[in-house]
Design a protein around this motif. Structure first.
Motif, PDB file in Angstrom:
ATOM      1  N   GLU A 253      18.544  56.943  65.190  1.00 32.98           N
ATOM      2  CA  GLU A 253      17.536  57.999  65.054  1.00 32.98           C
ATOM      3  C   GLU A 253      16.175  57.503  65.529  1.00 32.98           C
ATOM      4  O   GLU A 253      15.432  58.231  66.198  1.00 32.98           O
ATOM      5  CB  GLU A 253      17.455  58.486  63.609  1.00 32.98           C
ATOM      6  N   LYS A 254      15.825  56.253  65.214  1.00 28.55           N
ATOM      7  CA  LYS A 254      14.561  55.683  65.686  1.00 28.55           C
ATOM      8  C   LYS A 254      14.549  55.594  67.208  1.00 28.55           C
ATOM      9  O   LYS A 254      13.531  55.871  67.847  1.00 28.55           O
ATOM     10  CB  LYS A 254      14.345  54.287  65.089  1.00 28.55           C
ATOM     11  N   LEU A 255      15.684  55.213  67.793  1.00 34.44           N
ATOM     12  CA  LEU A 255      15.779  55.121  69.239  1.00 34.44           C
ATOM     13  C   LEU A 255      15.625  56.502  69.884  1.00 34.44           C
ATOM     14  O   LEU A 255      14.911  56.657  70.881  1.00 34.44           O
ATOM     15  CB  LEU A 255      17.121  54.500  69.641  1.00 34.44           C
ATOM     16  N   LYS A 256      16.252  57.515  69.298  1.00 34.03           N
ATOM     17  CA  LYS A 256      16.115  58.880  69.824  1.00 34.03           C
ATOM     18  C   LYS A 256      14.676  59.355  69.724  1.00 34.03           C
ATOM     19  O   LYS A 256      14.165  60.025  70.623  1.00 34.03           O
ATOM     20  CB  LYS A 256      17.037  59.834  69.065  1.00 34.03           C
ATOM     21  N   GLN A 257      14.009  59.011  68.634  1.00 32.58           N
ATOM     22  CA  GLN A 257      12.612  59.403  68.460  1.00 32.58           C
ATOM     23  C   GLN A 257      11.742  58.757  69.541  1.00 32.58           C
ATOM     24  O   GLN A 257      10.893  59.415  70.134  1.00 32.58           O
ATOM     25  CB  GLN A 257      12.122  58.994  67.072  1.00 32.58           C
ATOM     26  N   LYS A 258      11.976  57.486  69.836  1.00 28.03           N
ATOM     27  CA  LYS A 258      11.218  56.813  70.888  1.00 28.03           C
ATOM     28  C   LYS A 258      11.494  57.450  72.246  1.00 28.03           C
ATOM     29  O   LYS A 258      10.586  57.607  73.061  1.00 28.03           O
ATOM     30  CB  LYS A 258      11.566  55.324  70.935  1.00 28.03           C
TER      31      LYS A 258
ATOM     32  N   ILE B 205      21.163  42.079  55.644  1.00 33.61           N
ATOM     33  CA  ILE B 205      21.987  42.386  56.815  1.00 33.61           C
ATOM     34  C   ILE B 205      21.696  43.798  57.318  1.00 33.61           C
ATOM     35  O   ILE B 205      21.486  44.007  58.512  1.00 33.61           O
ATOM     36  CB  ILE B 205      23.491  42.209  56.493  1.00 33.61           C
ATOM     37  N   THR B 206      21.665  44.771  56.406  1.00 38.04           N
ATOM     38  CA  THR B 206      21.423  46.152  56.835  1.00 38.04           C
ATOM     39  C   THR B 206      20.016  46.319  57.413  1.00 38.04           C
ATOM     40  O   THR B 206      19.828  47.055  58.373  1.00 38.04           O
ATOM     41  CB  THR B 206      21.661  47.154  55.688  1.00 38.04           C
ATOM     42  N   THR B 207      19.051  45.620  56.859  1.00 38.65           N
ATOM     43  CA  THR B 207      17.684  45.674  57.398  1.00 38.65           C
ATOM     44  C   THR B 207      17.651  45.117  58.818  1.00 38.65           C
ATOM     45  O   THR B 207      17.035  45.713  59.706  1.00 38.65           O
ATOM     46  CB  THR B 207      16.713  44.880  56.497  1.00 38.65           C
ATOM     47  N   LEU B 208      18.331  43.999  59.045  1.00 42.04           N
ATOM     48  CA  LEU B 208      18.361  43.408  60.381  1.00 42.04           C
ATOM     49  C   LEU B 208      19.081  44.310  61.381  1.00 42.04           C
ATOM     50  O   LEU B 208      18.674  44.407  62.542  1.00 42.04           O
ATOM     51  CB  LEU B 208      19.025  42.027  60.331  1.00 42.04           C
ATOM     52  N   ILE B 209      20.121  44.996  60.940  1.00 35.37           N
ATOM     53  CA  ILE B 209      20.826  45.922  61.826  1.00 35.37           C
ATOM     54  C   ILE B 209      19.919  47.088  62.180  1.00 35.37           C
ATOM     55  O   ILE B 209      19.847  47.506  63.336  1.00 35.37           O
ATOM     56  CB  ILE B 209      22.150  46.398  61.180  1.00 35.37           C
ATOM     57  N   GLU B 210      19.216  47.609  61.193  1.00 39.04           N
ATOM     58  CA  GLU B 210      18.331  48.758  61.429  1.00 39.04           C
ATOM     59  C   GLU B 210      17.178  48.399  62.365  1.00 39.04           C
ATOM     60  O   GLU B 210      16.751  49.212  63.169  1.00 39.04           O
ATOM     61  CB  GLU B 210      17.796  49.281  60.097  1.00 39.04           C
ATOM     62  N   GLU B 211      16.681  47.163  62.273  1.00 39.36           N
ATOM     63  CA  GLU B 211      15.580  46.732  63.140  1.00 39.36           C
ATOM     64  C   GLU B 211      16.010  46.641  64.595  1.00 39.36           C
ATOM     65  O   GLU B 211      15.184  46.730  65.495  1.00 39.36           O
ATOM     66  CB  GLU B 211      15.043  45.375  62.681  1.00 39.36           C
ATOM     67  N   ASP B 212      17.290  46.434  64.858  1.00 40.18           N
ATOM     68  CA  ASP B 212      17.861  46.416  66.208  1.00 40.18           C
ATOM     69  C   ASP B 212      17.290  45.311  67.086  1.00 40.18           C
ATOM     70  O   ASP B 212      17.057  45.500  68.282  1.00 40.18           O
ATOM     71  CB  ASP B 212      17.667  47.785  66.882  1.00 40.18           C
ATOM     72  N   ASN B 213      17.062  44.139  66.504  1.00 41.46           N
ATOM     73  CA  ASN B 213      16.563  43.011  67.283  1.00 41.46           C
ATOM     74  C   ASN B 213      17.631  41.960  67.547  1.00 41.46           C
ATOM     75  O   ASN B 213      17.419  41.063  68.358  1.00 41.46           O
ATOM     76  CB  ASN B 213      15.382  42.344  66.566  1.00 41.46           C
TER      77      ASN B 213
END
Length: 167
Positions: free
Chosen positions: A60-65, A12-20
């Motif tokens: 954080e990944k979104l901010k980096q992008k 679940i946490t992996t899927l949330i982090e992937e943001d798909n």
């Protein structure tokens, strides 16, 4: 419905982090109801903390992008376009056999965007307050290779500081 396990929580946490996916879609993928998901979140502090960490990592990944995209707009970038044209093969009896007729590669340079430069020089976005800053928190250093871009940026900086140049 599903029983709470460490491997299920990790999925679940992996899927949330992937943001798909939405929470509803994630629940469907792992085979639990939304009600059960939120019940686990409310009753299992470790799970709630892991969810929060996954959301923070995703943000954080979104901010980096976003920073990478802004950097491209400030510095300029090369864009490569490819176009492939296919035609029916003359050597084959099968009319559905295709061969490459033409392959074109275009490379163009996208110049720095003035609006992105102005936005960066004027302070940009303040994450802590969620609003545009009136003054930049620190100095912004931009390195450019082109003399024309350097002159354009100097003019912009003069305009932003109120010192209009006669040029």
């Amino acid at each position: 419905m599903g029983k709470f396990t460490r491997s299920l929580a990790e999925k679940i946490t992996t899927l949330i982090e992937e943001d798909n996916y939405t929470i509803t879609e994630i629940c469907s993928i792992v085979g639990v109801s939304r009600k059960m998901f939120y019940q686990w979140k409310a009753t299992k502090p470790n799970f709630a903390e892991e969810l929060q960490q996954a959301v923070e990592a995703r943000e954080e990944k979104l901010k980096q992008k976003a920073r990478q995209s802004m950097r491209k707009k400030v510095e300029g970038y090369k864009q490569i376009e490819t176009k492939t044209t296919y035609a029916a093969s003359k050597d084959s009896d099968d009319p559905y056999t295709l061969v490459v007729k033409e392959y074109v590669v275009k490379e163009k340079y996208c110049v720095p965007e003035t609006s992105a430069i102005v936005y960066s020089l004027s302070g940009g976005y303040n994450e802590s307050k969620g609003e545009k800053q009136s003054q930049p928190p620190s100095s912004l250093v931009i390195t450019v290779d082109s003399e024309k871009t350097k002159r354009d940026m100097e003019r912009l900086q003069q305009k932003l500081s109120g010192n209009r140049s006669p040029c």
